[in-house]
Design a protein around this motif. Structure first.
Motif, short mmCIF file in Angstrom:
data_model
loop_
_atom_site.label_atom_id
_atom_site.label_comp_id
_atom_site.label_asym_id
_atom_site.label_seq_id
_atom_site.Cartn_x
_atom_site.Cartn_y
_atom_site.Cartn_z
N LEU A 63 0.85 -1.19 0.00
CA LEU A 63 0.00 0.00 0.00
C LEU A 63 0.89 1.24 0.00
N GLU A 64 0.57 2.16 -0.88
CA GLU A 64 1.32 3.41 -1.00
C GLU A 64 0.42 4.59 -0.62
N VAL A 65 0.90 5.43 0.27
CA VAL A 65 0.16 6.65 0.65
C VAL A 65 0.45 7.72 -0.40
N LEU A 66 -0.61 8.18 -1.06
CA LEU A 66 -0.47 9.19 -2.10
C LEU A 66 -0.59 10.61 -1.58
N ARG A 67 -1.48 10.82 -0.60
CA ARG A 67 -1.73 12.17 -0.11
C ARG A 67 -2.35 12.12 1.27
N SER A 127 -11.00 19.48 7.52
CA SER A 127 -11.45 20.18 8.72
C SER A 127 -10.54 19.80 9.87
N GLU A 128 -10.71 20.49 10.99
CA GLU A 128 -9.79 20.29 12.11
C GLU A 128 -9.88 18.90 12.70
N ASN A 129 -11.08 18.31 12.69
CA ASN A 129 -11.27 17.01 13.35
C ASN A 129 -11.36 15.86 12.35
N MET A 130 -10.78 16.01 11.17
CA MET A 130 -10.80 14.94 10.18
C MET A 130 -9.46 14.87 9.44
N ILE A 131 -9.00 13.63 9.23
CA ILE A 131 -7.79 13.37 8.45
C ILE A 131 -8.18 12.50 7.27
N LEU A 132 -7.80 12.91 6.07
CA LEU A 132 -8.06 12.14 4.85
C LEU A 132 -6.74 11.65 4.27
N ILE A 133 -6.74 10.38 3.88
CA ILE A 133 -5.55 9.77 3.27
C ILE A 133 -5.97 9.05 2.01
N ARG A 134 -5.37 9.43 0.90
CA ARG A 134 -5.58 8.75 -0.37
C ARG A 134 -4.45 7.76 -0.57
N TRP A 135 -4.81 6.50 -0.86
CA TRP A 135 -3.81 5.45 -0.97
C TRP A 135 -4.04 4.61 -2.22
N ARG A 173 -11.01 7.96 5.67
CA ARG A 173 -11.41 9.16 6.42
C ARG A 173 -11.36 8.83 7.91
N TYR A 174 -10.56 9.59 8.62
CA TYR A 174 -10.41 9.39 10.07
C TYR A 174 -11.04 10.59 10.79
N LYS A 175 -12.00 10.32 11.67
CA LYS A 175 -12.63 11.36 12.46
C LYS A 175 -12.07 11.34 13.88
N LEU A 176 -11.79 12.53 14.43
CA LEU A 176 -11.19 12.65 15.75
C LEU A 176 -12.17 13.33 16.71
N ASP A 177 -12.11 12.91 17.98
CA ASP A 177 -12.92 13.57 19.00
C ASP A 177 -12.17 14.80 19.52
N ARG A 178 -12.72 15.46 20.54
CA ARG A 178 -12.11 16.70 21.04
C ARG A 178 -10.81 16.45 21.80
N ASN A 179 -10.52 15.19 22.09
CA ASN A 179 -9.23 14.86 22.71
C ASN A 179 -8.17 14.47 21.69
N GLY A 180 -8.55 14.47 20.40
CA GLY A 180 -7.59 14.12 19.36
C GLY A 180 -7.44 12.63 19.12
N LYS A 181 -8.40 11.82 19.59
CA LYS A 181 -8.36 10.37 19.38
C LYS A 181 -9.29 10.00 18.23
N ILE A 182 -8.89 9.03 17.43
CA ILE A 182 -9.68 8.60 16.28
C ILE A 182 -10.81 7.69 16.75
N TYR A 183 -12.06 8.06 16.38
CA TYR A 183 -13.21 7.26 16.77
C TYR A 183 -13.94 6.66 15.57
N GLU A 184 -13.54 7.03 14.34
CA GLU A 184 -14.17 6.43 13.16
C GLU A 184 -13.17 6.39 12.01
N HIS A 185 -13.15 5.27 11.31
CA HIS A 185 -12.34 5.08 10.10
C HIS A 185 -13.27 4.59 9.00
N LYS A 186 -13.42 5.40 7.96
CA LYS A 186 -14.32 5.09 6.86
C LYS A 186 -13.52 5.00 5.57
#
Length: 260
Positions: free
Chosen positions: A137-141, A146-154, A175-188
């Motif tokens: 798997l190669e991470v492309l981007r 938004s502040e509480n979401m991380i997106l990774i294209r692979w 798509r990784y969603k983070l709570d107000r403590n900065g922990k990931i609670y959803e991976h889509k």
């Protein structure tokens, strides 16, 4: 006069004591003591103001500390994902950045709980080594919409072990969603785009290529019967989901045994 003076009573001649007729006043010390022990409302106001200021500053400090923790955990999550995803087929993930109740979603399935999440990546490593001679798997981007979401294209590439199957690859977005403590609670996982050696119609998601048959949960490709050149990819997906089903079945049986 000589006769009157000797016969006067001594009490009449003695002058009156002025102190006896004067009103008795309390000692000054008692007045000052009682006044000092009972502060006025004007004296209490500054004290209340200090308490309120301390409370506000304490709440502000707590909020600032929470925001600092969020950004620290956010940076740790981004760095960990950059390091972990390219190695998902060779080593386990660092699960410190995830919550225990994390939810994993793809277009066909939803799983909840850190144990199920660990099983997903264990199954990817185990079945990936069985079905493919080489898979990576190669991470492309990596970016943040938004502040509480991380997106990774692979991009996922694989060479099946069977000689009659050709090399294939497909891209997707996590798509990784983070709570107000900065922990990931959803991976889509979504926006999948397949690129097999066979000409396919453009697809916006995996649902355009893979559907669940009405009579069986096993996925099939929409162009008809499962083609031999893409069979390893279908078996790969099926093996991962079946691993999760077996894991949940074992957990259910253990719970029933404990309750009986």
């Amino acid at each position: 006069m000589a006769y009157i003076l000797p016969n006067l009573s001594p009490t009449l001649i003695q002058p009156k004591d002025k102190s006896s007729s004067a009103t008795t006043l309390p000692p000054p010390s008692s007045v000052s003591t009682s006044t000092a022990s009972a502060p006025t409302k004007l004296e209490q106001l500054p004290l209340l103001g200090v308490v309120q200021v301390n409370r506000i500053s304490g709440a502000q400090d707590k909020k600032n500390d929470q925001r600092n923790d969020f950004y620290v955990n956010l940076g740790l999550a981004v760095r960990t994902l950059r390091e972990d995803l390219p190695l998902i087929f060779t080593k386990d993930l660092n699960y410190d950045i995830y919550r225990d109740d994390i939810t994993f979603r793809d277009p066909l399935n939803t799983f909840t709980g850190i144990e199920n999440y660990k099983t997903i990546f264990w199954a990817l490593r185990f079945h990936g080594r069985i079905l493919f001679r080489d898979i990576s798997l190669e991470v492309l981007r990596v970016w943040q919409p938004s502040e509480n979401m991380i997106l990774i294209r692979w991009n996922l590439r694989g060479i099946p072990r069977v000689p009659w199957e050709a090399k294939g690859q497909f891209q997707g977005t996590s798509r990784y969603k983070l709570d107000r403590n900065g922990k990931i609670y959803e991976h889509k996982v979504d926006n999948l785009a397949f690129n097999f050696p066979q000409s396919l119609k453009p697809a916006a998601s995996v649902l355009d290529l893979v559907v669940a048959c009405p009579a069986t949960p096993n996925p099939t490709f929409m162009w008809g019967p499962v083609d031999a050149r893409s069979n390893s990819w279908v078996e790969f997906y099926r093996a991962v989901t079946e691993s999760l089903d077996r894991e949940n079945l074992v957990i259910s049986q253990d719970c029933l045994a404990a309750c009986s």
